[in-house]
Design a protein around this motif. Structure first.
Motif, mmCIF file in Angstrom:
data_model
loop_
_atom_site.group_PDB
_atom_site.id
_atom_site.type_symbol
_atom_site.label_atom_id
_atom_site.label_comp_id
_atom_site.label_asym_id
_atom_site.label_seq_id
_atom_site.Cartn_x
_atom_site.Cartn_y
_atom_site.Cartn_z
ATOM 1 N N GLY A 158 -5.445 5.457 28.139
ATOM 2 C CA GLY A 158 -4.193 5.797 27.469
ATOM 3 C C GLY A 158 -3.396 6.772 28.309
ATOM 4 N N GLU A 159 -2.526 7.471 27.631
ATOM 5 C CA GLU A 159 -1.575 8.322 28.333
ATOM 6 C C GLU A 159 -2.072 9.776 28.356
ATOM 7 N N GLY A 160 -2.219 10.331 27.192
ATOM 8 C CA GLY A 160 -2.684 11.714 27.096
ATOM 9 C C GLY A 160 -2.932 12.018 25.638
ATOM 10 N N GLU A 165 -5.854 14.451 18.790
ATOM 11 C CA GLU A 165 -6.829 14.468 19.883
ATOM 12 C C GLU A 165 -6.999 15.886 20.420
ATOM 13 N N PRO A 171 -10.406 11.297 22.502
ATOM 14 C CA PRO A 171 -9.222 10.454 22.641
ATOM 15 C C PRO A 171 -9.071 9.465 21.483
ATOM 16 N N ASN A 198 -7.937 8.962 29.205
ATOM 17 C CA ASN A 198 -6.495 9.120 29.316
ATOM 18 C C ASN A 198 -6.111 9.523 30.736
ATOM 19 N N LYS A 201 -5.880 14.950 30.607
ATOM 20 C CA LYS A 201 -6.918 15.372 29.661
ATOM 21 C C LYS A 201 -6.445 16.458 28.700
ATOM 22 N N SER A 241 0.140 4.909 31.515
ATOM 23 C CA SER A 241 -1.166 4.571 32.070
ATOM 24 C C SER A 241 -1.024 3.583 33.234
ATOM 25 N N HIS A 278 1.010 0.146 24.419
ATOM 26 C CA HIS A 278 0.263 1.238 23.785
ATOM 27 C C HIS A 278 0.161 0.928 22.290
#
Ligand code: URA
Ligand code: SF4
Length: 307
Positions: A158-160, A165, A171, A198, A201, A241, A278
Motif C-alpha cells: 500500500g501507500e502508508g 494503522e 497495516p 506499505n 512505515k 505504491s 487502492h
C-alpha cells in the motif's frame, strides 16, 4: 469457475450481482453477504477445489541472529544516523565545507543502507520501530512495519499508514483494510497467508501522499522486506505504491492489466508486479469494484504461472 462460486466471491467483495429472474423466485437477488468467519476459513488456494496447497519457498529459514547481533546492528545504524545528522548540521561557513559535509553525510547514509541490506526480519523490524530517517517520525504514533506470513508468495504494498494503522501499528486495519480482507477472501486467502506492507512505515500527516524524500528514506526497509520474502508476485495497491516500485508517474488506469516487474536493487531476478486500484478507491467508487474482481483473477493466473 462455476457460477455459484463466482457469485460467492463477488459477494465476499461486496459486489452486488443481479441474477436473471427464475421461475419461483420473486425478484432479482442480491448475493447475501457471507459469514464474516469465511475469510478465516481454510479456503482452497486459488479458488480451485483440486489445487494443491501452496508450496512454501525452499528458502524459508532465516538465519537467527542473537540479541547481541541485533543490538550491534541497531547500534551501528544509530551511529551512522547520528553521524549523518551531525555532518548535515555542520554550518556551511566556507564554500568548501558544505560539499565535504554533504559527502560525509552521503557516506554515512550509504553505510546505514548497507547495514539494512544485511538484516534479518526481527532486526529489520526493530530498526524500523526506532527509525528517524525522515520527518514522518515526528508525527507518527506507531511505526507500521508490515504483517503476515514472512514466507508468503504474495506481497501487497500500500501507500502508508492511515489514522487507524498509526494507532495500532498494523497495516490495513481501517475501512480500506476491511475491504482488502474481503478481496483476499475472494481468492481464498486470509490476510495471515499473504504479506502486507506499505511504501512508508509512518503515517503522513492528514493522510497526504508521502513526499518523494520520505519514500526514498524509507525505501531500504521495503527493499529488504522484499529480499527476505522473495515473493512470487507483488501487488501494488494504488498509484503511490506502483509509482514508487516501478519508478514511474503513470496513473493506475494506464498501468492496470499490463505486465510489470519490480527490479530489486541488488540485481536479483525481477519480480512480476500487478497494479490495481487502492481499496479506498473502491470504497469511494463502488461501481468500479468489477475492476478489482478482474485484477483478482489476474493475480490467480499470475500465481499459477509462477508455480
Ligand atoms: N492505506 C494504505 O495505503 N496503507 C495502509 O496501511 C492503510 C491504508
Ligand atoms: Fe523511518 Fe520510514 Fe518512518 Fe521515515 S517513514 S521515519 S524512513 S520508518
Amino acid at each position: 469457475m462455476d457460477e455459484a462460486r463466482r457469485l460467492h466471491y463477488l459477494a465476499a467483495m461486496g459486489i452486488e450481482v443481479w441474477q436473471p429472474r427464475v421461475a419461483g423466485e420473486s425478484a432479482a437477488a442480491t448475493v447475501p453477504a457471507p459469514e464474516p468467519k469465511s475469510a478465516l476459513e481454510p479456503a482452497p488456494l486459488l479458488a480451485d477445489q483440486d489445487a494443491e496447497p501452496a508450496p512454501q519457498p525452499a528458502l524459508t529459514a532465516q538465519p537467527t541472529t542473537g540479541a547481541t547481533g541485533a543490538q550491534a546492528a541497531l547500534q551501528a545504524i544509530a551511529r551512522a544516523s547520528l553521524a549523518r545528522k551531525t555532518q548535515a548540521a555542520v554550518p556551511a561557513a566556507t564554500s568548501h565545507s558544505a560539499p565535504a559535509a554533504a559527502a560525509a553525510a552521503a557516506t554515512a547514509a550509504t553505510d546505514e543502507q548497507r547495514q539494512i541490506t544485511g538484516m534479518d526480519w526481527d532486526t529489520l523490524a526493530a530498526c524500523v520501530a526506532e527509525c528517524r530517517r525522515c520527518p514522518l517520525c515526528e508525527t507518527r504514533t506507531k511505526t507500521v512495519f508490515g504483517t503476515g506470513d514472512r514466507h508468503a508468495e504474495l506481497l501487497f504494498v500500500g501507500e502508508g499508514p492511515g489514522q487507524d494503522e498509526d494507532q495500532q501499528g498494523e497495516p490495513f486495519v481501517g475501512r480500506a483494510g476491511q475491504l482488502l480482507n474481503k478481496m483476499l477472501a475472494a481468492i481464498g486467502l486470509a490476510r495471515e497467508q499473504v504479506y502486507i506492507a506499505n511504501i512508508v512505515k509512518c503515517r503522513p500527516p492528514r493522510n497526504r501522499n508521502p513526499a518523494p524524500e520520505e519514500a526514498s528514506a524509507c525505501r531500504p526497509y521495503l527493499e529488504r522486506q522484499i529480499a527476505l520474502l522473495e515473493p512470487k508476485l507483488i501487488v501494488s495497491l494504488g498509484a503511490v505504491s506502483a509509482n514508487n516500485l516501478l519508478g514511474n508517474s503513470e496513473a493506475v488506469g494506464r498501468m492496470r492489466g499490463k505486465h510489470h516487474h519490480y527490479q530489486p536493487g541488488d540485481g536479483a531476478e525481477p519480480i512480476p508486479l500487478l497494479v490495481t486500484y487502492h481499496p479506498s478507491y473502491y470504497l469511494r467508487s463502488p461501481a468500479e469494484k468489477a475492476k478489482g474482481w478482474q485484477d483478482l483473477q489476474r493475480i490467480i493466473t499470475l500465481l499459477r504461472e509462477r508455480r
